[in-house]
Structures are given as C-alpha cells and as structure tokens.
Design a protein around this motif. Structure first.
Motif, PDB file in Angstrom:
ATOM      1  N   ASP A  39     112.506  50.280 -38.386  1.00 34.12           N
ATOM      2  CA  ASP A  39     111.988  49.735 -37.122  1.00 34.12           C
ATOM      3  C   ASP A  39     112.680  50.374 -35.925  1.00 34.12           C
ATOM      4  O   ASP A  39     112.034  50.689 -34.920  1.00 34.12           O
ATOM      5  CB  ASP A  39     112.172  48.216 -37.077  1.00 34.12           C
ATOM      6  CG  ASP A  39     111.181  47.479 -37.955  1.00 34.12           C
ATOM      7  OD1 ASP A  39     110.133  48.083 -38.303  1.00 34.12           O
ATOM      8  OD2 ASP A  39     111.443  46.307 -38.289  1.00 34.12           O
ATOM      9  N   ASN A  42     111.272  53.783 -35.437  1.00 33.50           N
ATOM     10  CA  ASN A  42     109.915  53.726 -34.876  1.00 33.50           C
ATOM     11  C   ASN A  42     109.920  53.499 -33.368  1.00 33.50           C
ATOM     12  O   ASN A  42     108.921  53.753 -32.702  1.00 33.50           O
ATOM     13  CB  ASN A  42     109.093  52.635 -35.567  1.00 33.50           C
ATOM     14  CG  ASN A  42     108.639  53.055 -36.946  1.00 33.50           C
ATOM     15  OD1 ASN A  42     108.494  54.237 -37.228  1.00 33.50           O
ATOM     16  ND2 ASN A  42     108.428  52.082 -37.814  1.00 33.50           N
ATOM     17  N   GLU A  43     111.038  53.038 -32.816  1.00 33.93           N
ATOM     18  CA  GLU A  43     111.136  52.830 -31.374  1.00 33.93           C
ATOM     19  C   GLU A  43     111.357  54.139 -30.615  1.00 33.93           C
ATOM     20  O   GLU A  43     111.173  54.192 -29.407  1.00 33.93           O
ATOM     21  CB  GLU A  43     112.275  51.864 -31.053  1.00 33.93           C
ATOM     22  CG  GLU A  43     112.023  50.449 -31.544  1.00 33.93           C
ATOM     23  CD  GLU A  43     113.238  49.547 -31.381  1.00 33.93           C
ATOM     24  OE1 GLU A  43     114.245  49.992 -30.776  1.00 33.93           O
ATOM     25  OE2 GLU A  43     113.181  48.410 -31.855  1.00 33.93           O
TER      26      GLU A  43
END
Length: 112
Positions: A39, A42-43
């Motif tokens: 996650d 993915n930023e």
C-alpha cells in the motif's frame, strides 16, 4: 485489504497445512505487514517513470548492443558450458524403464 485469521485458516486448509494458533497469528501479522508495504508503494507517483522489463539492462550496459548481448556481463568466462555438459538425450533415455524415444513415460498421478 486486511488478512484475517479466517483467511489464513482457509488457505492453510487448502494447502493441507496444520498451523498452531501461534503460527496462524504470526502469518496474519506477516501478511498484513507485506500488504501494508505494498500500500505504501502504491502511494508513490510513478507517472514519470518509464516502464521497463529488466532493471539490470538500464545500468552500465550500452543500449546499442544487439539483443541478448546486453547480458554478456552476467555469464562467467570460466563456465561457458555451466558446471558440466548435459547428458545426451539418447543416453538419458537408455536405461529408462519406459520411454517413447523422446520422453520418459511415467504413470499418471493426477485423476480427473
């Protein structure tokens, strides 16, 4: 998405793994840690990063080399034919209990 103990128990059951409560809890923690890291990745803004298939091809190797030659640095000069030559096919099949001349024939192990 978070992994739950139910998810881990389900996958362990599919894999025929018997996990203790401690192992199951550790697996939940580890998988959630991995997903948390993904996650975070993915930023990142990658809109200006050029797509690539091989990272090693981009560094220290001229791109003008013909296909395949850009990885010449990866093979050792003293091991041109690996550790030993491959066994010729005919010789490999010579002592096979069952073959069709090209492949080993083995009993079927997967049932439908």
């Amino acid at each position: 998405m978070k992994v739950t103990e139910k998810d881990v128990a389900y996958v362990a059951d599919l894999s025929n793994l018997e996990l203790t409560d401690h192992e199951r809890a550790r697996m939940v923690r580890d998988l959630n840690s991995i997903l948390g890291h993904i996650d975070r990745l993915n930023e990142l803004d990658t809109s200006k990063v050029e797509p690539m298939a091989q990272v090693s091809d981009r560094y220290g190797v001229p791109t003008s080399k013909p296909d395949g030659a850009s990885f010449d640095y990866a093979s050792r000069e003293d091991l041109l034919e690996a550790l030993r030559k491959s066994l010729p096919q005919a010789e490999a099949l010579a002592n096979a209990p069952n073959s069709d001349g090209t492949f080993f024939r083995v009993p079927k192990v997967i049932e439908r």
